[in-house]
Design a protein around this motif. Structure first.
Motif, short mmCIF file in Angstrom:
data_model
loop_
_atom_site.label_atom_id
_atom_site.label_comp_id
_atom_site.label_asym_id
_atom_site.label_seq_id
_atom_site.Cartn_x
_atom_site.Cartn_y
_atom_site.Cartn_z
N ASN A 34 0.83 -1.21 0.00
CA ASN A 34 0.00 0.00 0.00
C ASN A 34 0.86 1.26 0.00
O ASN A 34 0.52 2.26 -0.64
CB ASN A 34 -0.93 0.00 1.21
N ARG A 41 1.38 6.50 -7.06
CA ARG A 41 0.32 7.43 -7.44
C ARG A 41 0.79 8.87 -7.31
O ARG A 41 0.46 9.72 -8.14
CB ARG A 41 -0.92 7.18 -6.58
N GLU A 88 -3.47 3.47 4.04
CA GLU A 88 -4.45 2.38 4.05
C GLU A 88 -5.78 2.76 3.39
O GLU A 88 -6.64 1.89 3.22
CB GLU A 88 -4.72 1.95 5.50
N VAL A 89 -5.96 4.02 3.03
CA VAL A 89 -7.21 4.45 2.39
C VAL A 89 -7.40 3.70 1.07
O VAL A 89 -6.47 3.56 0.28
CB VAL A 89 -7.19 5.98 2.13
N LYS A 90 -8.62 3.25 0.83
CA LYS A 90 -8.91 2.48 -0.38
C LYS A 90 -9.26 3.36 -1.57
O LYS A 90 -9.17 2.93 -2.71
CB LYS A 90 -10.07 1.51 -0.11
N LYS A 91 -9.68 4.59 -1.32
CA LYS A 91 -10.10 5.47 -2.40
C LYS A 91 -8.91 6.25 -2.96
O LYS A 91 -8.36 7.13 -2.30
CB LYS A 91 -11.18 6.43 -1.90
N GLN A 92 -8.55 5.94 -4.19
CA GLN A 92 -7.40 6.58 -4.82
C GLN A 92 -7.62 8.08 -4.97
O GLN A 92 -6.69 8.88 -4.77
CB GLN A 92 -7.15 5.95 -6.19
N GLN A 95 -6.79 9.92 -1.81
CA GLN A 95 -5.34 9.99 -1.61
C GLN A 95 -4.74 11.10 -2.48
O GLN A 95 -3.90 11.88 -2.02
CB GLN A 95 -4.69 8.65 -1.95
N ASP A 159 -17.68 11.87 -3.41
CA ASP A 159 -17.40 11.63 -1.99
C ASP A 159 -17.28 12.92 -1.18
O ASP A 159 -16.70 12.93 -0.10
CB ASP A 159 -16.10 10.83 -1.84
#
Length: 211
Positions: A34, A41, A88-92, A95, A159
Protein backbone atom coordinates in the motif's frame (compact mmCIF):
# COMPACT_ATOMS: atom_id res chain seq x y z
CA UNK A 1 28.93 -35.17 -34.07
CA UNK A 2 27.35 -32.07 -35.61
CA UNK A 3 23.95 -33.66 -35.17
CA UNK A 4 24.48 -34.09 -31.44
CA UNK A 5 25.90 -30.58 -31.12
CA UNK A 6 22.78 -29.16 -32.80
CA UNK A 7 20.51 -31.09 -30.44
CA UNK A 8 22.49 -29.83 -27.45
CA UNK A 9 22.29 -26.21 -28.61
CA UNK A 10 18.56 -26.54 -29.26
CA UNK A 11 18.04 -27.94 -25.77
CA UNK A 12 19.99 -25.04 -24.24
CA UNK A 13 17.96 -22.48 -26.15
CA UNK A 14 14.71 -24.07 -25.01
CA UNK A 15 15.98 -24.08 -21.45
CA UNK A 16 16.92 -20.37 -21.64
CA UNK A 17 13.54 -19.47 -23.08
CA UNK A 18 11.91 -21.36 -20.26
CA UNK A 19 13.98 -19.43 -17.71
CA UNK A 20 13.01 -16.14 -19.32
CA UNK A 21 9.36 -17.09 -19.22
CA UNK A 22 9.63 -18.11 -15.58
CA UNK A 23 11.33 -14.81 -14.78
CA UNK A 24 8.59 -12.85 -16.52
CA UNK A 25 5.92 -14.81 -14.67
CA UNK A 26 7.60 -14.08 -11.34
CA UNK A 27 7.89 -10.36 -12.08
CA UNK A 28 4.24 -10.27 -13.08
CA UNK A 29 3.34 -11.74 -9.71
CA UNK A 30 4.97 -8.88 -7.76
CA UNK A 31 2.34 -7.07 -5.69
CA UNK A 32 3.09 -3.55 -4.52
CA UNK A 33 2.53 -2.70 -0.88
CA UNK A 34 0.00 0.00 0.00
CA UNK A 35 2.88 2.35 0.74
CA UNK A 36 4.51 1.66 -2.62
CA UNK A 37 1.16 2.17 -4.36
CA UNK A 38 0.72 5.56 -2.70
CA UNK A 39 4.22 6.64 -3.71
CA UNK A 40 3.56 5.43 -7.26
CA UNK A 41 0.32 7.43 -7.44
CA UNK A 42 2.08 10.48 -6.08
CA UNK A 43 4.88 10.31 -8.64
CA UNK A 44 2.73 9.35 -11.62
CA UNK A 45 -0.46 11.33 -10.95
CA UNK A 46 0.12 14.12 -8.45
CA UNK A 47 3.57 15.47 -9.34
CA UNK A 48 2.83 15.94 -13.08
CA UNK A 49 -0.12 18.21 -12.24
CA UNK A 50 2.30 20.77 -10.78
CA UNK A 51 4.78 20.83 -13.67
CA UNK A 52 3.57 24.24 -14.83
CA UNK A 53 4.85 25.89 -11.64
CA UNK A 54 8.33 26.73 -12.85
CA UNK A 55 11.10 27.09 -10.32
CA UNK A 56 9.21 25.27 -7.56
CA UNK A 57 10.79 22.15 -6.10
CA UNK A 58 8.02 19.59 -5.78
CA UNK A 59 8.78 17.21 -2.88
CA UNK A 60 10.10 13.81 -3.91
CA UNK A 61 11.09 12.14 -0.63
CA UNK A 62 8.47 10.27 1.40
CA UNK A 63 8.30 9.98 5.18
CA UNK A 64 5.70 7.74 6.81
CA UNK A 65 4.31 8.24 10.30
CA UNK A 66 3.39 4.65 11.07
CA UNK A 67 1.82 5.61 14.40
CA UNK A 68 -0.69 8.03 12.88
CA UNK A 69 -3.78 6.06 11.88
CA UNK A 70 -5.75 9.15 10.85
CA UNK A 71 -5.95 10.32 7.24
CA UNK A 72 -3.31 13.01 7.25
CA UNK A 73 -0.32 14.38 5.38
CA UNK A 74 2.04 17.31 5.28
CA UNK A 75 4.53 18.66 2.77
CA UNK A 76 7.61 20.81 2.91
CA UNK A 77 10.32 21.64 0.42
CA UNK A 78 12.00 18.34 -0.30
CA UNK A 79 9.71 15.81 1.35
CA UNK A 80 6.16 14.66 1.96
CA UNK A 81 5.07 13.11 5.24
CA UNK A 82 2.03 10.86 5.18
CA UNK A 83 0.16 9.00 7.88
CA UNK A 84 -0.31 5.27 7.96
CA UNK A 85 -4.02 6.03 7.80
CA UNK A 86 -3.65 7.70 4.40
CA UNK A 87 -1.64 4.75 3.11
CA UNK A 88 -4.45 2.38 4.05
CA UNK A 89 -7.21 4.45 2.39
CA UNK A 90 -8.91 2.48 -0.38
CA UNK A 91 -10.10 5.47 -2.40
CA UNK A 92 -7.40 6.58 -4.82
CA UNK A 93 -9.10 9.92 -5.55
CA UNK A 94 -9.04 10.81 -1.86
CA UNK A 95 -5.34 9.99 -1.61
CA UNK A 96 -4.66 12.16 -4.66
CA UNK A 97 -6.63 15.07 -3.19
CA UNK A 98 -4.85 14.91 0.17
CA UNK A 99 -1.42 14.80 -1.45
CA UNK A 100 -2.33 17.50 -3.97
CA UNK A 101 -3.65 19.71 -1.19
CA UNK A 102 -0.33 19.50 0.64
CA UNK A 103 1.74 20.26 -2.46
CA UNK A 104 -0.66 23.12 -3.22
CA UNK A 105 0.48 24.84 -0.03
CA UNK A 106 3.96 25.00 -1.56
CA UNK A 107 2.80 26.59 -4.82
CA UNK A 108 0.17 28.96 -3.38
CA UNK A 109 2.39 32.06 -3.39
CA UNK A 110 3.61 31.25 -6.90
CA UNK A 111 0.01 31.01 -8.04
CA UNK A 112 -0.76 34.31 -6.33
CA UNK A 113 2.07 35.97 -8.25
CA UNK A 114 0.64 34.62 -11.51
CA UNK A 115 -2.55 36.48 -10.63
CA UNK A 116 -0.64 39.69 -9.93
CA UNK A 117 -0.81 39.44 -6.15
CA UNK A 118 2.13 40.37 -3.96
CA UNK A 119 3.42 39.36 -0.56
CA UNK A 120 2.12 36.71 1.79
CA UNK A 121 -1.48 35.63 2.28
CA UNK A 122 -3.18 38.59 4.01
CA UNK A 123 -4.86 38.13 7.37
CA UNK A 124 -8.53 39.05 7.39
CA UNK A 125 -10.51 40.30 10.36
CA UNK A 126 -12.75 37.22 10.21
CA UNK A 127 -10.71 34.73 8.19
CA UNK A 128 -7.10 34.54 9.30
CA UNK A 129 -4.23 33.71 6.98
CA UNK A 130 -4.03 30.10 8.20
CA UNK A 131 -7.60 29.42 7.18
CA UNK A 132 -7.14 31.22 3.89
CA UNK A 133 -4.15 28.98 3.18
CA UNK A 134 -6.37 25.92 3.62
CA UNK A 135 -9.10 27.29 1.35
CA UNK A 136 -6.51 28.13 -1.31
CA UNK A 137 -4.80 24.74 -1.14
CA UNK A 138 -8.18 23.03 -1.47
CA UNK A 139 -8.98 25.19 -4.48
CA UNK A 140 -5.69 24.59 -6.28
CA UNK A 141 -5.89 20.83 -5.67
CA UNK A 142 -9.46 20.50 -6.92
CA UNK A 143 -8.86 22.77 -9.90
CA UNK A 144 -5.87 20.68 -10.97
CA UNK A 145 -7.75 17.43 -10.49
CA UNK A 146 -10.74 18.76 -12.42
CA UNK A 147 -8.63 19.89 -15.38
CA UNK A 148 -5.91 17.22 -15.43
CA UNK A 149 -7.41 14.13 -13.77
CA UNK A 150 -11.14 14.41 -14.53
CA UNK A 151 -12.00 10.80 -13.64
CA UNK A 152 -10.33 11.14 -10.25
CA UNK A 153 -12.10 14.46 -9.74
CA UNK A 154 -15.50 12.91 -10.48
CA UNK A 155 -14.78 10.19 -7.94
CA UNK A 156 -13.73 12.77 -5.36
CA UNK A 157 -16.80 14.92 -6.05
CA UNK A 158 -19.04 11.91 -5.42
CA UNK A 159 -17.40 11.63 -1.99
CA UNK A 160 -17.73 15.30 -0.99
CA UNK A 161 -20.02 14.40 1.92
CA UNK A 162 -17.41 12.00 3.27
CA UNK A 163 -14.64 14.52 2.63
CA UNK A 164 -16.58 17.14 4.58
CA UNK A 165 -16.71 14.83 7.59
CA UNK A 166 -13.03 14.01 7.18
CA UNK A 167 -12.03 17.69 7.16
CA UNK A 168 -13.69 18.07 10.54
CA UNK A 169 -14.81 21.02 12.66
CA UNK A 170 -13.44 24.55 12.64
CA UNK A 171 -10.20 25.26 14.50
CA UNK A 172 -8.00 28.34 14.78
CA UNK A 173 -5.96 27.24 11.75
CA UNK A 174 -8.57 25.34 9.71
CA UNK A 175 -12.05 26.23 8.46
CA UNK A 176 -14.78 23.67 9.06
CA UNK A 177 -15.25 20.88 6.57
CA UNK A 178 -18.64 22.36 5.69
CA UNK A 179 -17.15 25.77 4.85
CA UNK A 180 -14.33 24.21 2.84
CA UNK A 181 -16.68 22.07 0.78
CA UNK A 182 -19.01 25.02 0.22
CA UNK A 183 -16.07 27.07 -1.05
CA UNK A 184 -15.20 24.32 -3.51
CA UNK A 185 -18.81 24.01 -4.64
CA UNK A 186 -18.89 27.76 -5.29
CA UNK A 187 -15.86 27.42 -7.55
CA UNK A 188 -17.34 24.40 -9.35
CA UNK A 189 -20.63 26.20 -9.94
CA UNK A 190 -18.80 29.20 -11.39
CA UNK A 191 -16.68 26.91 -13.56
CA UNK A 192 -19.86 25.64 -15.22
CA UNK A 193 -21.31 29.11 -15.73
CA UNK A 194 -18.05 30.64 -17.00
CA UNK A 195 -14.98 28.47 -17.58
CA UNK A 196 -12.52 26.72 -15.31
CA UNK A 197 -9.56 29.16 -15.54
CA UNK A 198 -11.82 32.20 -15.03
CA UNK A 199 -13.67 30.59 -12.13
CA UNK A 200 -10.37 29.49 -10.58
CA UNK A 201 -8.93 32.99 -10.66
CA UNK A 202 -12.17 34.52 -9.39
CA UNK A 203 -12.36 32.14 -6.43
CA UNK A 204 -8.65 32.49 -5.67
CA UNK A 205 -8.88 36.29 -5.52
CA UNK A 206 -12.06 36.09 -3.46
CA UNK A 207 -10.37 33.92 -0.83
CA UNK A 208 -7.17 35.99 -0.87
CA UNK A 209 -9.04 39.24 -0.26
CA UNK A 210 -11.60 37.83 2.17
CA UNK A 211 -12.14 39.85 5.34
Amino acid sequence: MNKYLFILLFACLCSCNGCSSDSEDKSAEIVLSNEDLLIKRYNELVVPMFKSYNGIEIPSEFHVDTKDKTINAGASFGYVEVSQGLIEVKKQSLQIFVLSHEVSHIVTISQAKLFGLKGEIPRGAVTNDYKKAEYLADLIAVHLMQTKLPKEFESLYADFDYLQQLLGPVTFTHPSGLDRINSLKEYLLNSKEENEPTAFKKQFLSIWNRD
